[in-house]
Design a protein around this motif. Structure first.
Motif, mmCIF file in Angstrom:
data_model
loop_
_atom_site.group_PDB
_atom_site.id
_atom_site.type_symbol
_atom_site.label_atom_id
_atom_site.label_comp_id
_atom_site.label_asym_id
_atom_site.label_seq_id
_atom_site.Cartn_x
_atom_site.Cartn_y
_atom_site.Cartn_z
ATOM 1 N N THR A 12 0.847 -1.191 0.000
ATOM 2 C CA THR A 12 0.000 0.000 0.000
ATOM 3 C C THR A 12 0.881 1.239 0.000
ATOM 4 O O THR A 12 1.897 1.294 0.706
ATOM 5 C CB THR A 12 -0.914 0.006 1.235
ATOM 6 N N THR B 71 4.453 0.192 -12.372
ATOM 7 C CA THR B 71 3.497 -0.060 -11.303
ATOM 8 C C THR B 71 2.148 -0.478 -11.883
ATOM 9 O O THR B 71 1.747 -0.024 -12.961
ATOM 10 C CB THR B 71 3.307 1.189 -10.437
ATOM 11 N N ALA C 134 -2.069 -1.391 -10.687
ATOM 12 C CA ALA C 134 -3.108 -1.293 -9.676
ATOM 13 C C ALA C 134 -3.462 -2.680 -9.150
ATOM 14 O O ALA C 134 -3.031 -3.710 -9.692
ATOM 15 C CB ALA C 134 -4.339 -0.617 -10.260
ATOM 16 N N GLU C 135 -4.269 -2.715 -8.111
ATOM 17 C CA GLU C 135 -4.633 -3.980 -7.482
ATOM 18 C C GLU C 135 -5.334 -4.919 -8.458
ATOM 19 O O GLU C 135 -5.206 -6.143 -8.363
ATOM 20 C CB GLU C 135 -5.521 -3.708 -6.271
ATOM 21 N N ARG D 38 -4.238 -3.342 -13.663
ATOM 22 C CA ARG D 38 -4.091 -2.285 -14.661
ATOM 23 C C ARG D 38 -2.756 -1.554 -14.490
ATOM 24 O O ARG D 38 -2.352 -1.249 -13.362
ATOM 25 C CB ARG D 38 -5.210 -1.242 -14.523
ATOM 26 N N VAL E 129 -0.561 1.574 -14.074
ATOM 27 C CA VAL E 129 -0.829 2.939 -13.630
ATOM 28 C C VAL E 129 0.468 3.743 -13.681
ATOM 29 O O VAL E 129 1.546 3.239 -13.350
ATOM 30 C CB VAL E 129 -1.429 2.990 -12.207
ATOM 31 N N GLU F 249 -0.773 8.991 -11.598
ATOM 32 C CA GLU F 249 -2.098 8.490 -11.218
ATOM 33 C C GLU F 249 -2.149 7.913 -9.805
ATOM 34 O O GLU F 249 -3.229 7.595 -9.302
ATOM 35 C CB GLU F 249 -2.538 7.400 -12.193
ATOM 36 N N ILE F 250 -1.019 7.734 -9.175
ATOM 37 C CA ILE F 250 -0.964 7.049 -7.882
ATOM 38 C C ILE F 250 -1.355 7.994 -6.752
ATOM 39 O O ILE F 250 -1.139 9.204 -6.821
ATOM 40 C CB ILE F 250 0.451 6.465 -7.677
ATOM 41 N N ASP G 114 -3.404 3.626 -2.186
ATOM 42 C CA ASP G 114 -3.513 2.668 -3.291
ATOM 43 C C ASP G 114 -2.690 1.423 -2.990
ATOM 44 O O ASP G 114 -1.588 1.508 -2.431
ATOM 45 C CB ASP G 114 -3.001 3.282 -4.590
ATOM 46 N N ILE H 52 -0.570 -1.357 -4.789
ATOM 47 C CA ILE H 52 0.054 -1.509 -6.097
ATOM 48 C C ILE H 52 1.068 -2.649 -6.105
ATOM 49 O O ILE H 52 1.532 -3.112 -5.050
ATOM 50 C CB ILE H 52 0.749 -0.206 -6.554
#
Length: 356
Positions: free
Chosen positions: A242, A294, A296-297, A300, A302, A306-307, A311, A313
């Motif tokens: 996280t 990186t 996303a969960e 996707r 990112v 955008e982070i 989040d 990741i």
């Protein structure tokens, strides 16, 4: 080979480009919207380099700016205006035979698709660099080393109250710096058409096959997710966690900052648009131009812009051997302003020194 780019190419190119952006190269949704417009107005064509004579002329289509800029506007007519301005400056005996993008990224892989759809000029399966990079000189195919070389760069973009357009000629680094300043004046982003070169020069000094690589990589990711992507690139998943700290400071037309995770290894990634250096368990284990990316969960890709804190990741790294890179990626002097910003050296061929 000559072929039409179709709707079946769009999502793989978008996802593969985003991954090869390495944190930069534009935001996925912005790229999706840009390519949607291109596919609605016509059919862009992708040609391999062997379809051209070595002395045919091609130009770079690019976006310049900070990915997280709060109020940018680059419309299709702005992009086409840059090409119009560039063509007006060419000598009467020269004409463009093709276009190419500056780098791979969620947006930048599509640089030139709209122009091709509207003008009929083909896109070469080529990029100045097969991954995204933070400076125009890094994407300049070594033109800064050519004695007395005069760069030609046309730009346009911005809302009506801060719209800018123009043409610059001069030394590559000076004109690139002025174009970046213009992007700040325009609200964060501008479209650019720049640096016509022969196809022969481009193939020798850039990244032939970069667009096909992005499309292939995107298909791998769509079918198999992050683990399949890492395997395809000969890389590995380094960390999951996280985001406990995220810093982003726009400066000089770029996003500067870091991402820090809450995992036991205290994974931290410094970025200047793209991810530059990855620290994990107290050691710097990956550095640009190696690919640091990186996800996303939900898997996707990112980008750095955008982070947000909170989040969850996944961080992947991949070696340079799996990428199609320009020679400029291995020129340590081009890293000096990036190293000064981050506070330590990380260019290829230099020692990984402690913080200054």
């Amino acid at each position: 080979m000559k072929r039409d780019l179709t709707i079946e190419d769009v999502e793989p190119a978008l996802i593969g480009g985003a991954i090869l952006g390495g944190g930069g190269g534009g935001i996925v949704e912005t790229g999706r919207e840009a390519v949607r417009v291109a596919m609605e107005v016509g059919t862009p064509q992708l040609w391999s380099a062997d379809e051209f004579a070595e002395d045919d002329l091609t130009a770079t289509i690019a976006l310049v700016g900070a990915p997280a800029a709060p109020n940018p506007l680059v419309l299709p007519r702005h992009m086409l205006r840059t090409l119009e301005l560039l063509r007006e400056q060419l000598p009467p005996h020269q004409r463009l035979a093709a276009l190419h993008c500056n780098e791979n990224g969620a947006y930048t892989t599509f640089n030139g698709w709209l122009h091709s759809a509207l003008t009929g000029l083909p896109i070469i399966d080529f990029a100045c660099n097969g991954r995204a990079q933070p400076t125009s000189v890094m994407g300049g195919m070594g033109l800064h080393l050519r004695e007395n070389y005069q760069s030609l760069q046309a730009f346009a973009g911005g809302h009506p109250d801060n719209y800018v357009e123009g043409v610059l000629t001069g030394a590559l680094e000076s004109t690139s710096d002025l174009v970046r300043r213009a992007s700040v004046a325009a609200g964060g982003w501008i479209g650019v058409a720049r640096n016509p070169v022969t196809v022969g020069y481009a193939m020798e000094n850039g990244a032939p096959g970069a667009i096909s690589q992005a499309i292939e990589l995107g298909r791998v990711h769509i079918e198999g997710g992050v683990e399949a992507t890492a395997k395809h690139l000969g890389g590995r998943i380094v960390a999951e966690g996280t985001v406990k700290d995220f810093r982003l400071v726009p400066s000089g037309g770029r996003d500067h900052g870091l991402v820090a995770l809450d995992n036991a290894e205290a994974t931290t990634v410094h970025f200047i648009n793209e991810y530059m250096v990855l620290t994990h368990d107290g050691a710097r284990i990956s550095r640009f131009p190696e690919l640091i990316m990186t996800f996303a969960e939900d898997g996707r890709p990112v980008t750095s812009g955008e982070i947000a804190v909170g989040d969850r990741i996944t961080v992947m790294v991949a070696p340079v051997e799996s990428l199609i890179l320009s020679k400029t990626m291995f020129m340590p002097d081009l890293y000096e302003p990036l190293e000064q910003s981050i506070g330590f050296r990380f260019a290829p061929g230099t020692e990984d020194l402690a913080h200054a």
